[in-house]
Design an enzyme around this catalytic site. Structure first.
Site, PDB file in Angstrom:
ATOM      1  N   ARG A 235     -16.980   0.667 -38.426  1.00 24.40           N
ATOM      2  CA  ARG A 235     -15.578   0.127 -39.074  1.00 24.40           C
ATOM      3  C   ARG A 235     -15.232   1.353 -40.313  1.00 24.40           C
ATOM      4  O   ARG A 235     -16.221   1.377 -40.841  1.00 24.40           O
ATOM      5  CB  ARG A 235     -15.719  -1.036 -39.672  1.00 24.40           C
ATOM      6  CG  ARG A 235     -15.319  -2.299 -38.747  1.00 24.40           C
ATOM      7  CD  ARG A 235     -14.125  -2.236 -37.771  1.00 24.40           C
ATOM      8  NE  ARG A 235     -13.980  -3.276 -36.788  1.00 24.40           N
ATOM      9  CZ  ARG A 235     -14.390  -3.328 -35.446  1.00 24.40           C
ATOM     10  NH1 ARG A 235     -14.644  -2.223 -34.819  1.00 24.40           N
ATOM     11  NH2 ARG A 235     -14.145  -4.349 -34.754  1.00 24.40           N
ATOM     12  N   GLU A 264      -6.829   2.794 -40.507  1.00 23.87           N
ATOM     13  CA  GLU A 264      -6.592   3.174 -39.145  1.00 23.87           C
ATOM     14  C   GLU A 264      -5.285   2.534 -38.575  1.00 23.87           C
ATOM     15  O   GLU A 264      -4.799   1.474 -39.166  1.00 23.87           O
ATOM     16  CB  GLU A 264      -7.633   2.129 -38.350  1.00 23.87           C
ATOM     17  CG  GLU A 264      -7.994   3.016 -37.056  1.00 23.87           C
ATOM     18  CD  GLU A 264      -9.300   2.200 -36.241  1.00 23.87           C
ATOM     19  OE1 GLU A 264     -10.486   2.603 -37.077  1.00 23.87           O
ATOM     20  OE2 GLU A 264      -9.224   1.882 -35.490  1.00 23.87           O
ATOM     21  N   HIS A 282     -10.957   5.433 -32.033  1.00 21.67           N
ATOM     22  CA  HIS A 282     -11.460   4.099 -31.928  1.00 21.67           C
ATOM     23  C   HIS A 282     -11.596   3.821 -30.383  1.00 21.67           C
ATOM     24  O   HIS A 282     -11.107   2.821 -29.798  1.00 21.67           O
ATOM     25  CB  HIS A 282     -10.525   2.965 -32.617  1.00 21.67           C
ATOM     26  CG  HIS A 282     -11.455   1.805 -32.918  1.00 21.67           C
ATOM     27  ND1 HIS A 282     -11.314   0.950 -34.148  1.00 21.67           N
ATOM     28  CD2 HIS A 282     -12.496   1.306 -32.466  1.00 21.67           C
ATOM     29  CE1 HIS A 282     -11.975   0.108 -34.025  1.00 21.67           C
ATOM     30  NE2 HIS A 282     -13.002   0.183 -32.914  1.00 21.67           N
TER      31      HIS A 282
HETATM   32  C1  DGY Z   1     -15.007  -3.818 -31.290  1.00 21.45           C
HETATM   33  O1  DGY Z   1     -15.251  -4.565 -29.931  1.00 21.45           O
HETATM   34  O2  DGY Z   1     -15.244  -4.259 -32.413  1.00 21.45           O
HETATM   35  C2  DGY Z   1     -15.053  -2.415 -31.003  1.00 21.45           C
HETATM   36  O3  DGY Z   1     -14.764  -1.835 -32.274  1.00 21.45           O
HETATM   37  C3  DGY Z   1     -14.072  -2.069 -29.976  1.00 21.45           C
HETATM   38  O4  DGY Z   1     -14.169  -0.605 -29.695  1.00 21.45           O
END
Ligand code: DGY
Length: 326
Positions: A235, A264, A282
């Protein structure tokens, strides 16, 4: 029963849901606002949401008929789990199915940065390649170097295990010992400071929490080797992006590979201008197979949850303990 789906997901998941429920789905290819989500869940029993949806107290308390939230993601920092638990709403995620896929993207980024793949591609396409040259686009070796893995849950473990063919010295940091990595790779659990100082490649695999917010800040970046490569597929807010941008532009480290961003989808022009960072939108779980499995898993959780069972990937199982006590 009726459910609201905040954005189109792969068809097999929708087909499974359609067999059981009436579906209302956002058909526009964009993220809905909180107000639009609240409007969408009006009179609905279930909400199928994405990691881009802000599922806070306002959403959770907006609709009395809401009984189940199935998220189409493994990370759930966008959902106020405490509020959902307080309201007795089970929340599910999609763990496991995206583990290998996300670990693969982390490796793709690691190689892209280390062997300067994106720079090389642009250089070649724009007609700058005039023939082999001894000093052209030099990168770094990966084999036999030190790999630092921050967080060795499912994805961090899969990422570390994939280093096997490169005969690396593996360091990791985690609250818990990872015996699998210690036995299979001879990995050593070390404090974060040691990992930052000694690793050639550092990959982040922790969830975003209050504790991991800006885990990598100026101080941590300054501890890294000048040749270090930092990868983040977890993240964005785990790294202070301003500090990273400075570290990259002043070459405190060799480079970075990012799939996630602090605000983001906003990315600063300064970061985008740099050659020593590879940027992805992402897509850690972004393969046809994995996104399909995620859709089916979210659907299965929704179906079981709304039929009164315990969703197999329920994050807040306390909801059911509370129900059985009262
Ligand atoms: C999630 O599922 O948390 C991922 O970041 C998606 O790509």
């Amino acid at each position: 029963m009726k459910i609201f789906v905040t954005r189109q997901i792969p068809q097999p998941g929708l087909d499974a849901l359609k067999k059981e429920f009436t579906i209302d789905m956002n058909l526009s290819d964009r993220v809905l606002t909180k107000e639009e989500i609240i409007k969408g869940i009006k009179d609905k029993d279930g909400l199928l949401c994405l990691l881009t949806d802000p599922i806070d107290k306002d959403v959770i308390y907006a609709e009395p008929s809401l009984k189940m939230i199935a998220s189409y993601a493994v990370g759930y920092d966008n959902i106020d789990i405490a509020a959902a638990t307080k309201r007795g709403i089970p929340v599910s995620n999609t763990p496991g199915v995206l583990t290998e896929t996300t670990a693969e993207l982390a490796w793709a980024l690691l190689f892209s940065v280390t062997r300067r793949i994106v720079e090389g591609d642009t250089f070649t396409r724009t007609g700058n390649f005039k023939g082999w040259a001894p000093m052209l686009m030099l990168g770094q070796d990966v084999s036999q170097k030190t790999l630092g893995v921050i967080g060795t849950g499912r994805i961090g473990t899969a990422f570390a295990l994939k280093s096997k063919g490169f005969h690396m010295n593996v360091l990791y940091t985690d609250e818990q010992r990872n015996e699998q990595l210690e036995q299979q790779l001879g990995a050593r659990r070390v404090p974060l400071i040691t990992l930052l100082k000694e690793s050639d490649f550092i990959s982040i695999h922790v969830p975003l929490t209050k504790e991991t917010f800006h885990l990598i800040d100026e101080k941590e970046l300054r501890l890294m080797k000048k040749t270090a490569v930092l990868i983040n597929t977890a993240r964005g807010p785990i790294i202070n992006e301003k500090a990273l941008t400075r570290a990259l532009s002043e070459q405190w480290i060799f480079g970075a590979g990012l799939d996630v961003y602090e605000k983001e989808p906003e990315i600063s022009e300064e970061l985008k201008r740099l050659d020593n960072v590879v940027l992805q939108p992402h897509v850690g779980s972004g393969t046809i197979e994995t996104r399909t499995k995620m859709a089916l898993m979210a659907a299965e959780n929704m179906i079981i949850g709304l039929k009164g069972g315990i969703p197999p990937n329920c994050i807040n199982k306390e909801v059911f303990h509370k129900k059985s006590i009262t």
